[in-house]
Design an enzyme around this catalytic site. Structure first.
Site, PDB file in Angstrom:
ATOM      1  N   GLY A  12       0.808  -1.208   0.000  1.00  0.00           N
ATOM      2  CA  GLY A  12       0.000   0.000   0.000  1.00  0.00           C
ATOM      3  C   GLY A  12       0.844   1.261   0.000  1.00  0.00           C
ATOM      4  O   GLY A  12       2.082   1.201   0.098  1.00  0.00           O
ATOM      5  N   ASP A  13       0.166   2.402  -0.193  1.00  0.00           N
ATOM      6  CA  ASP A  13       0.813   3.724  -0.164  1.00  0.00           C
ATOM      7  C   ASP A  13       1.890   3.885  -1.224  1.00  0.00           C
ATOM      8  O   ASP A  13       2.868   4.615  -1.040  1.00  0.00           O
ATOM      9  CB  ASP A  13       1.417   4.011   1.231  1.00  0.00           C
ATOM     10  N   GLU A  14       1.724   3.227  -2.341  1.00  0.00           N
ATOM     11  CA  GLU A  14       2.732   3.283  -3.409  1.00  0.00           C
ATOM     12  C   GLU A  14       2.620   4.557  -4.236  1.00  0.00           C
ATOM     13  O   GLU A  14       3.505   4.844  -5.056  1.00  0.00           O
ATOM     14  CB  GLU A  14       2.586   2.065  -4.345  1.00  0.00           C
ATOM     15  N   LYS A  16      -0.702   5.318  -5.562  1.00  0.00           N
ATOM     16  CA  LYS A  16      -1.787   4.991  -6.504  1.00  0.00           C
ATOM     17  C   LYS A  16      -2.666   6.205  -6.797  1.00  0.00           C
ATOM     18  O   LYS A  16      -3.044   6.446  -7.936  1.00  0.00           O
ATOM     19  CB  LYS A  16      -2.662   3.857  -5.931  1.00  0.00           C
ATOM     20  N   LYS A  18      -2.066   9.422  -6.744  1.00  0.00           N
ATOM     21  CA  LYS A  18      -1.465  10.383  -7.669  1.00  0.00           C
ATOM     22  C   LYS A  18      -1.555   9.866  -9.117  1.00  0.00           C
ATOM     23  O   LYS A  18      -1.891  10.609 -10.031  1.00  0.00           O
ATOM     24  CB  LYS A  18       0.007  10.632  -7.318  1.00  0.00           C
ATOM     25  N   GLY A  40      -5.828   5.729   2.051  1.00  0.00           N
ATOM     26  CA  GLY A  40      -5.563   7.167   2.181  1.00  0.00           C
ATOM     27  C   GLY A  40      -4.650   7.576   1.053  1.00  0.00           C
ATOM     28  O   GLY A  40      -3.534   7.077   0.947  1.00  0.00           O
ATOM     29  N   HIS A  41      -5.158   8.395   0.165  1.00  0.00           N
ATOM     30  CA  HIS A  41      -4.360   8.814  -0.991  1.00  0.00           C
ATOM     31  C   HIS A  41      -4.133  10.312  -0.931  1.00  0.00           C
ATOM     32  O   HIS A  41      -5.090  11.078  -0.864  1.00  0.00           O
ATOM     33  CB  HIS A  41      -5.085   8.490  -2.302  1.00  0.00           C
ATOM     34  N   THR A  42      -2.868  10.713  -0.964  1.00  0.00           N
ATOM     35  CA  THR A  42      -2.567  12.146  -0.957  1.00  0.00           C
ATOM     36  C   THR A  42      -2.231  12.592  -2.371  1.00  0.00           C
ATOM     37  O   THR A  42      -1.368  12.016  -3.025  1.00  0.00           O
ATOM     38  CB  THR A  42      -1.371  12.429  -0.023  1.00  0.00           C
ATOM     39  N   GLN A 224      -5.001  -0.265  -1.225  1.00  0.00           N
ATOM     40  CA  GLN A 224      -4.027  -1.130  -0.528  1.00  0.00           C
ATOM     41  C   GLN A 224      -3.004  -1.707  -1.521  1.00  0.00           C
ATOM     42  O   GLN A 224      -2.727  -1.062  -2.516  1.00  0.00           O
ATOM     43  CB  GLN A 224      -4.753  -2.240   0.254  1.00  0.00           C
ATOM     44  N   THR A 239      -5.237  -6.837   5.003  1.00  0.00           N
ATOM     45  CA  THR A 239      -6.542  -6.209   5.128  1.00  0.00           C
ATOM     46  C   THR A 239      -7.594  -7.291   4.844  1.00  0.00           C
ATOM     47  O   THR A 239      -7.245  -8.456   4.627  1.00  0.00           O
ATOM     48  CB  THR A 239      -6.666  -4.981   4.194  1.00  0.00           C
ATOM     49  N   ALA A 299      -1.502   8.512   5.477  1.00  0.00           N
ATOM     50  CA  ALA A 299      -2.486   9.566   5.213  1.00  0.00           C
ATOM     51  C   ALA A 299      -3.771   9.331   6.004  1.00  0.00           C
ATOM     52  O   ALA A 299      -4.547  10.247   6.232  1.00  0.00           O
ATOM     53  CB  ALA A 299      -2.794   9.611   3.719  1.00  0.00           C
ATOM     54  N   GLY A 415       8.193  12.932  -8.299  1.00  0.00           N
ATOM     55  CA  GLY A 415       7.781  13.959  -7.340  1.00  0.00           C
ATOM     56  C   GLY A 415       6.293  13.829  -7.095  1.00  0.00           C
ATOM     57  O   GLY A 415       5.603  13.121  -7.833  1.00  0.00           O
TER      58      GLY A 415
END
Ligand code: GDP
Ligand code: IMO
Ligand code: MG
Length: 430
Positions: A12-14, A16, A18, A40-42, A224, A239, A299, A415
Site C-alpha cells: 500500500g501507499d505506493e 496509486k 497520484k 488514504g491517498h494524498t 491497498q 486487510t 495519510a 515527485g
C-alpha cells in the site's frame, strides 16, 4: 488500451492516488472496486494537498464520472465528511459520484469491534487502521450486513440495522467487555444518510459494462497493495479484502477479460504501515533517511511507515498473481543522494536460496534477504519528465528492477505533483 487497472504492488501507499489522478486526464470513468476508508491517498494538485479515502481519485477531473463499486465497504459518515471537504477544496462532486446499490455499509459499531479486537490481540495486534474494515467484511461474508439497497426501504432497513446492532453490542459488551454503541443514534444517522445518498446510488456493474461497450475509457482503481491481500498477502497481517486483480471483476461487476492493461504501482523502495513481516525493512540511519525524504507518514492514521529496500522476490510473486502489463515506479527522487542502493534478489530460508515465496507470514519471518548492491546517484531527479534526463545510475537501477521482475516500465514518478512524471512510449496507447 481502453480499460486500465491500477494495483498497488507492495504493502500500500505506493502513490496509486497520484497516478490515478494523472491517468484520469484521459479517462471517462474511474471505478473503485475494494477496500474502504482504510485507504488514504494524498494528491498534490497545483501545490494544494488533497487527501482521499473513499472517493475515487478520478474525481478531480471535471469530465470524469467516479464510481464506488459493490466490492467497497462504505461508511456513510466517512463519505459525507469527504464529500464536504472536497466541496470546500474543489467544489461539489456529488453529481459526478455514483455508488453501487450493492455496497456493504460500514457502521460505527464495526469500528468499535475493530478496536476491541485489536485490543484483545495485545502484542499480536495487526495494526489495523481501526476503521472497522475487517468486521464489515465479516458481516458481508456472513450475509448479515446492511447493503446500500437496504436503504430503499427505510422501515425494513431500521429493523435490519437494529438486529445487526444487537449482535454487535452483544459482542462488544459480553465478549470483548467494552462499551457498546448507541443503536438508536447509529440507526438515526443511517436513515438520515439515506436522504443524501440515494440520489447517488446506481447499478454500477451495468453502467461499467455499458461504458466499455460504448468504447469509453474506464480506469479501475485499486486500494491497498498485493501483499495486504486477504488470500495472497502476509496473513493475518493483511486487510480484509482481495487487493489483487481478481477483485476488479467481483468488486466492480465486470468480467476479468474486459481488462486491457494492468499497471502495478510500486515505490522505488518499500514501505509498510502496521505489523507483520517485512524482510527488507531497514532499522538503520538509511531507513530513517528514506522515511524523512519520502515523508513516510500514513495519510489515514498519521502513523510512521516502516521503510526498506526494493524487494524483487515479493514483486515477482505479485506479478505472478496479477500478470502486470507494466510497472509505474514512484518516488524515485526519494533515493537521490544515496551512495549505494540495494535490491533484494532472493531470500535465504534456512540455508537454501528461494526466488519465489508465498506471503505466508510465518515463512516470511524466517526469510533473510539476499541483496545486490548498485551505485546510487548524487544528482536530483525531482520533477524530471524525460527518461533520457535521468542520471545514468538511476536508469540502471530502474532497468534492473524491470529485469528482475520481468515487467516493463510504463511510468516513472519523480515527485508528488501532477507533472512530476515520465511516461514511457508504451503509455501513448492510453
Ligand atoms: P496511495 O495510498 O497509494 O495513493 O499512496 P499515498 O498517497 O498514501 O502515499 C504516497 C505519498 O507519496 C503521497 O504523499 C504522495 O503525494 C507522494 N508521492 C507520490 N508519488 C511521489 C513521487 O514520485 N515522489 C515523491 N517525493 N512523492 C510522491
Ligand atoms: P492505501 O490504499 C497501507 C494496512 C493497515 C494494517 C492492515 C489491516 O492508502 O494504499 P485494515 O484497517 O485494512 O483492517 O488494516 O492493512 N492498510 C494499509 N496500509 N495503505 C493502505 O491503503 C492500507 N489499508 C490498510 O495498516 O496493517
Ligand atoms: Mg495510502
Amino acid at each position: 488500451m481502453q480499460t486500465l487497472t491500477i494495483i498497488g504492488g507492495q504493502w500500500g501507499d505506493e502513490g496509486k492516488g497520484k497516478i490515478v489522478d494523472c491517468l484520469s486526464e484521459h479517462a471517462d470513468a474511474v471505478i473503485r472496486f475494494q477496500g474502504g476508508h482504510n485507504a488514504g491517498h494524498t494528491l498534490v494538485v497545483d501545490g494544494k494537498k488533497i487527501v482521499l479515502h473513499l472517493v475515487p481519485a478520478g474525481i478531480l477531473r471535471d469530465h470524469v464520472t467516479a464510481y464506488i463499486g459493490n466490492g467497497v465497504v462504505l461508511s456513510t459518515d466517512a463519505l459525507k465528511k469527504e464529500i464536504d471537504e472536497l466541496a470546500v477544496q474543489i467544489g461539489d462532486v456529488s453529481d459526478r459520484l455514483k455508488i453501487s446499490e450493492d455496497c456493504t455499509l460500514l457502521l460505527t459499531s464495526h469500528a468499535a469491534l475493530d478496536q476491541a479486537k485489536e485490543l484483545k490481540r495485545g502484542g499480536q495486534a495487526i495494526g489495523t487502521t481501526s476503521r472497522g474494515i475487517g468486521p464489515a467484511y465479516e458481516d458481508k461474508i456472513s450475509r448479515r450486513a446492511l447493503k446500500m439497497h437496504d436503504l430503499f426501504d427505510l422501515e425494513s432497513a431500521r429493523d435490519k440495522a437494529a438486529d445487526l446492532l444487537d449482535y454487535h453490542n452483544f459482542l462488544l459488551t459480553r465478549y470483548f467487555g467494552v462499551d457498546g454503541v448507541d443503536s438508536d443514534q447509529v440507526i438515526a444517522n443511517l436513515l438520515e444518510a439515506a436522504e443524501w445518498l440515494l440520489p447517488m446510488v446506481a447499478d454500477v456493474g451495468y453502467e461499467a459494462n455499458c461504458l466499455i461497450k460504448q468504447r469509453k475509457k474506464v480506469l479501475f482503481e485499486g486500494a491497498q497493495g498485493v501483499m495486504l491481500d486477504i488470500d495472497h498477502g502476509t496473513y493475518p497481517f493483511v486487510t480484509s479484502s482481495n487487493t489483487s486483480i481478481g477483485a476488479v471483476g467481483t468488486g466492480a461487476g465486470i468480467a476479468p477479460s474486459r481488462i486491457d492493461h494492468t499497471l502495478a504501482i510500486v515505490k522505488a523502495y518499500v514501505t509498510r504501515v502496521g505489523s507483520g513481516p517485512f524482510p527488507t525493512e531497514l532499522h538503520d540511519e538509511t531507513g530513517v533517511e528514506i522515511a524523512r525524504a519520502g515523508a513516510e507518514f500514513g495519510a489515514t492514521t498519521g502513523r510512521p511507515r516502516r521503510c526498506g529496500w526494493f524487494d524483487a522476490v515479493l514483486m515477482r510473486r505479485a506479478h505472478q498473481l496479477n500478470q502486470f502489463n507494466g510497472l509505474c515506479i514512484t518516488k524515485l527522487d526519494v533515493l537521490d543522494g544515496l551512495d549505494a542502493i540495494k535490491i533484494c534478489v532472493a531470500y535465504d530460508v534456512d540455508g537454501s536460496s528461494r526466488d519465489n515465496v508465498s506471503g505466508n507470514a510465518r515463512q516470511l519471518e524466517r526469510c533473510e534477504p539476499v541483496y545486490e548492491q548498485m551505485p546510487g546517484w548524487q544528482e536530483s531527479t525531482c520533477g524530471i519528465r524525460d527518461y533520457d534526463q535521468l542520471p545514468l545510475n538511476a536508469k540502471r537501477y530502474l532497468e534492473r528492477i524491470a529485469e528482475l521482475t520481468e515487467v516493463p516500465i510504463d511510468i516513472v514518478s519523480t515527485g508528488p505533483g501532477r507533472t512530476d512524471l515520465i511516461y514511457m512510449p508504451s503509455m501513448s496507447a492510453w
